[in-house]
Design an enzyme around this catalytic site. Structure first.
Site, PDB file in Angstrom:
ATOM      1  N   TYR A 148       6.215 -10.172   6.769  1.00  0.00           N
ATOM      2  CA  TYR A 148       6.140  -8.728   6.983  1.00  0.00           C
ATOM      3  C   TYR A 148       6.664  -8.418   8.379  1.00  0.00           C
ATOM      4  O   TYR A 148       6.517  -9.226   9.304  1.00  0.00           O
ATOM      5  CB  TYR A 148       4.699  -8.226   6.871  1.00  0.00           C
ATOM      6  CG  TYR A 148       4.198  -8.063   5.459  1.00  0.00           C
ATOM      7  CD1 TYR A 148       4.299  -6.835   4.801  1.00  0.00           C
ATOM      8  CD2 TYR A 148       3.612  -9.126   4.774  1.00  0.00           C
ATOM      9  CE1 TYR A 148       3.833  -6.674   3.508  1.00  0.00           C
ATOM     10  CE2 TYR A 148       3.148  -8.979   3.472  1.00  0.00           C
ATOM     11  CZ  TYR A 148       3.260  -7.746   2.854  1.00  0.00           C
ATOM     12  OH  TYR A 148       2.801  -7.593   1.564  1.00  0.00           O
TER      13      TYR A 148
ATOM     14  N   ASP B 102       0.821  -1.206   0.000  1.00  0.00           N
ATOM     15  CA  ASP B 102       0.000   0.000   0.000  1.00  0.00           C
ATOM     16  C   ASP B 102       0.858   1.262   0.000  1.00  0.00           C
ATOM     17  O   ASP B 102       2.077   1.215   0.193  1.00  0.00           O
ATOM     18  CB  ASP B 102      -0.897   0.032   1.245  1.00  0.00           C
ATOM     19  CG  ASP B 102      -2.031  -0.975   1.185  1.00  0.00           C
ATOM     20  OD1 ASP B 102      -2.357  -1.437   0.078  1.00  0.00           O
ATOM     21  OD2 ASP B 102      -2.585  -1.298   2.256  1.00  0.00           O
TER      22      ASP B 102
END
Length: 243
Positions: free
Chosen positions: A111, A53
């Site tokens: 992540y 994002d």
């Protein structure tokens, strides 16, 4: 035609996410495709392991693309780096099998989220902030509930994720390193914004606004007992991809 893989590292602060967008909006995919096309004199279409994002970074993003160019790969990477902003670097170029797909061939992704309790002028590009003291013990308890297979639909903002919202979490933990709280999560796949929503939930737990059992009810019963807010994007990194 050859299938080429690059590893990409980037600071996502000044980009509107990974995915190409119309209207001249600056994205990482758009920037890389434009500069590769300029070098190779071809229309290039990149596939990426993860579509990060706006404001999210990558220590290791993996991309692949098809090309008919005979240019030496090291020269291609050098030329590309000379045209890219300093906040984007490519490395490790090599030919991969024609059926290699950066996204669908990936077995696991990792992540990491870096979190401070108070804002830092020098680290604000790469850390989120809880704006208050955190209890890492209960945050770790909440993280332990995530391991295994769960439906994460309530922790996604992408309508397309409704088709397959189940993810298998392999590892998930919090650690504190020199005053920085680090969240590490490894899974077979992730929904859009899922990690940021998970961090947001665990910040609420760490600040005493929720308890680990609230996360359990959200995952097991689809019950939201407190407001859901995603953590800031700047603390999040795509850290590793396994094939």
């Amino acid at each position: 035609m050859k299938n080429i893989r690059f590893d990409v590292e980037y600071d996502g602060t000044d980009f509107c996410g990974w995915q190409r967008q119309p209207g001249g909006i600056q994205t990482l995919q758009g920037e890389l495709e434009a500069q590769l096309g300029r070098i190779l004199q071809e229309n290039i279409s990149l596939t990426a392991a993860g579509r990060t994002d706006k404001g999210v970074h990558a220590r290791l993003q993996v991309v692949n693309f098809m090309t008919g160019s005979a240019m030496e790969l090291s020269k291609m990477a050098h030329a590309l780096n000379s045209l890219l902003p300093d906040t984007v670097r490519v490395s490790n170029p090599h030919v991969v099998p024609l059926d290699f797909h950066a996204r669908f061939s990936a077995k696991e992704r990792e992540y990491r989220y870096f979190l401070l309790e108070e804002p830092s002028a020098l680290r604000c590009r790469f850390t989120g902030c809880s704006k208050g003291s955190l209890h890492i013990g209960v945050m770790q308890d909440a993280a332990g509930l995530l391991v295994g297979e769960h439906d994460f639909l309530l922790l996604s903002k992408e309508p397309a994720d409704k088709k397959n919202p189940v993810c298998l979490i392999k590892e998930c933990e919090w650690q504190e390193e020199n005053g920085v709280f680090v969240f590490r999560i490894r899974a077979n796949r992730f929904l859009r914004s899922m990690v940021r929503y998970l961090v947001g939930v665990m910040i609420a737990v760490g600040r005493g606004r929720a308890v680990p059992e609230d996360l359990g009810m959200l995952l097991d019963d689809g019950l939201m007992t407190f407001p859901l807010f995603p953590a800031e994007p700047n603390g999040l990194f795509l850290w590793d991809v396994s094939y």
